[in-house]
Design a protein around this motif. Structure first.
Motif, mmCIF file in Angstrom:
data_model
loop_
_atom_site.group_PDB
_atom_site.id
_atom_site.type_symbol
_atom_site.label_atom_id
_atom_site.label_comp_id
_atom_site.label_asym_id
_atom_site.label_seq_id
_atom_site.Cartn_x
_atom_site.Cartn_y
_atom_site.Cartn_z
ATOM 1 N N GLN A 49 19.952 53.228 -19.394
ATOM 2 C CA GLN A 49 20.022 51.956 -18.681
ATOM 3 C C GLN A 49 18.852 51.879 -17.724
ATOM 4 O OE1 GLN A 49 22.761 49.870 -19.461
ATOM 5 N NE2 GLN A 49 21.541 48.267 -18.495
ATOM 6 N N LEU A 50 17.937 50.963 -17.974
ATOM 7 C CA LEU A 50 16.772 50.771 -17.118
ATOM 8 C C LEU A 50 16.893 49.391 -16.483
ATOM 9 C CD1 LEU A 50 14.257 52.540 -16.491
ATOM 10 C CD2 LEU A 50 13.003 51.160 -18.138
ATOM 11 N N GLY A 51 17.516 49.354 -15.300
ATOM 12 C CA GLY A 51 17.818 48.055 -14.693
ATOM 13 C C GLY A 51 18.807 47.320 -15.572
ATOM 14 N N PRO A 52 18.500 46.071 -15.961
ATOM 15 C CA PRO A 52 19.412 45.319 -16.838
ATOM 16 C C PRO A 52 19.222 45.639 -18.325
ATOM 17 C CG PRO A 52 17.572 43.934 -16.217
ATOM 18 C CD PRO A 52 17.363 45.250 -15.509
ATOM 19 N N LEU A 53 18.270 46.513 -18.648
ATOM 20 C CA LEU A 53 17.923 46.764 -20.048
ATOM 21 C C LEU A 53 18.604 48.008 -20.594
ATOM 22 C CD1 LEU A 53 14.063 46.133 -19.803
ATOM 23 C CD2 LEU A 53 15.880 44.470 -20.217
ATOM 24 N N SER A 225 16.418 43.621 -25.005
ATOM 25 C CA SER A 225 16.053 44.702 -24.085
ATOM 26 C C SER A 225 14.791 45.405 -24.557
ATOM 27 C CB SER A 225 17.198 45.714 -23.976
ATOM 28 O OG SER A 225 18.337 45.139 -23.393
ATOM 29 N N PHE A 229 11.283 45.151 -22.336
ATOM 30 C CA PHE A 229 10.657 46.368 -21.819
ATOM 31 C C PHE A 229 9.206 46.458 -22.277
ATOM 32 C CE2 PHE A 229 9.541 50.855 -22.757
ATOM 33 C CZ PHE A 229 9.472 51.311 -21.445
ATOM 34 N N THR A 232 7.018 43.766 -20.609
ATOM 35 C CA THR A 232 6.690 44.127 -19.229
ATOM 36 C C THR A 232 5.578 45.174 -19.197
ATOM 37 O OG1 THR A 232 8.974 43.693 -18.564
ATOM 38 C CG2 THR A 232 7.623 44.990 -17.049
#
Length: 255
Positions: A49-53, A225, A229, A232
């Motif tokens: 889980q990377l923030g909301p992703l 997701s 990612f 970004t």
């Protein structure tokens, strides 16, 4: 009067420059191939889980592959970039072949197995190919089930996305007559990573989805997701791309 180098000194300078350029290419190719291989080796063995992703751990180093191909496109040209992508594709086949060979060869006798070779599952575990694992399962069998489908999906997505990235990079470079470095870096990467993200998730989890193992919403979350990612990372690597291009062109004496 302009000073000139004697032939021996000039040859030594040329040899040093050629070696410098090959070393840089080797480093960029090494980072590219390492990042690509990590995707296939650790693949979907864990989701983080990377923030909301929600991301497969193998995706984390993958955006570096697009930075490397863009740098190679800019410094060495389309032919070298396509060559590296082809080498990466061959390595994908090599990884798949090694995994298949490991699955094909009989394991050692049960009495000689180290304790970590066999896992004892308390419940049925659904696998990406739509099957389930239960009871006592060899660690390699579980890894093979988890990664072989992902490697195949990765090969398809990799082929489409990386060749697409190289072609689009040079399309934008021709269109802008070599200006606007940020445009060809971002536009080529954003489009090719969209191709990669949606292809790899749909092929990897297609069987599970058709078998009812995951919902449409979960599939779309994985796709979204994955792409968010990479998008970004693509936008954030514009600064490093400019910096490395400027520094490497000076270091390698390229116009």
């Amino acid at each position: 009067m302009e000073a000139t180098l004697n032939p021996a000194t000039e040859a030594a300078v040329d040899a040093d420059l050629r070696e410098r350029r090959e070393r840089v290419f080797l480093v960029l190719a090494g980072v590219f191939l390492c990042s690509m291989t990590l995707l296939n080796v650790i693949g979907i063995s864990r989701f983080v889980q990377l923030g909301p992703l929600a991301l497969a751990v193998g995706v984390l180093p993958y955006p570096l592959t697009f930075l490397c191909t863009d740098l190679i496109c800019e410094l060495y040209g389309k032919k070298r970039a396509n060559f590296l992508v082809t080498v990466g594709l061959c390595l994908n086949f090599f990884i798949l072949g090694c995994m298949y060979l490991g699955q094909l060869v009989a394991p050692v006798d049960a009495s000689a197995m180290p304790p970590w070779q066999v896992l004892h599952l308390a419940a049925d575990v659904p696998l990406p190919d739509g099957s389930t694992a239960s009871g006592s399962v060899e660690l390699f069998d579980l890894m093979y089930s988890l990664t072989s489908g992902a490697v195949f999906a990765s090969m398809m997505a990799y082929t489409a996305a990386q060749y697409c990235d190289v072609k689009l990079f040079h399309f934008w470079k021709r269109l802008t007559k070599g200006r606007h470095l940020w445009l060809r870096n971002n536009f080529s990467t954003l489009i090719s990573q969209a191709v990669d993200s949606f292809m790899v998730v749909s092929v990897t989890f297609g069987a599970v989805y058709l078998a009812g193992g995951i919902t449409t919403q979960q599939l779309l979350v994985l796709m979204g997701s994955n792409y968010l990612f990479k998008m970004t990372c693509a936008l954030l690597d514009t600064g490093p791309f400019y910096y490395l291009t400027y520094k490497l062109k000076r270091y390698l004496q390229m116009n």
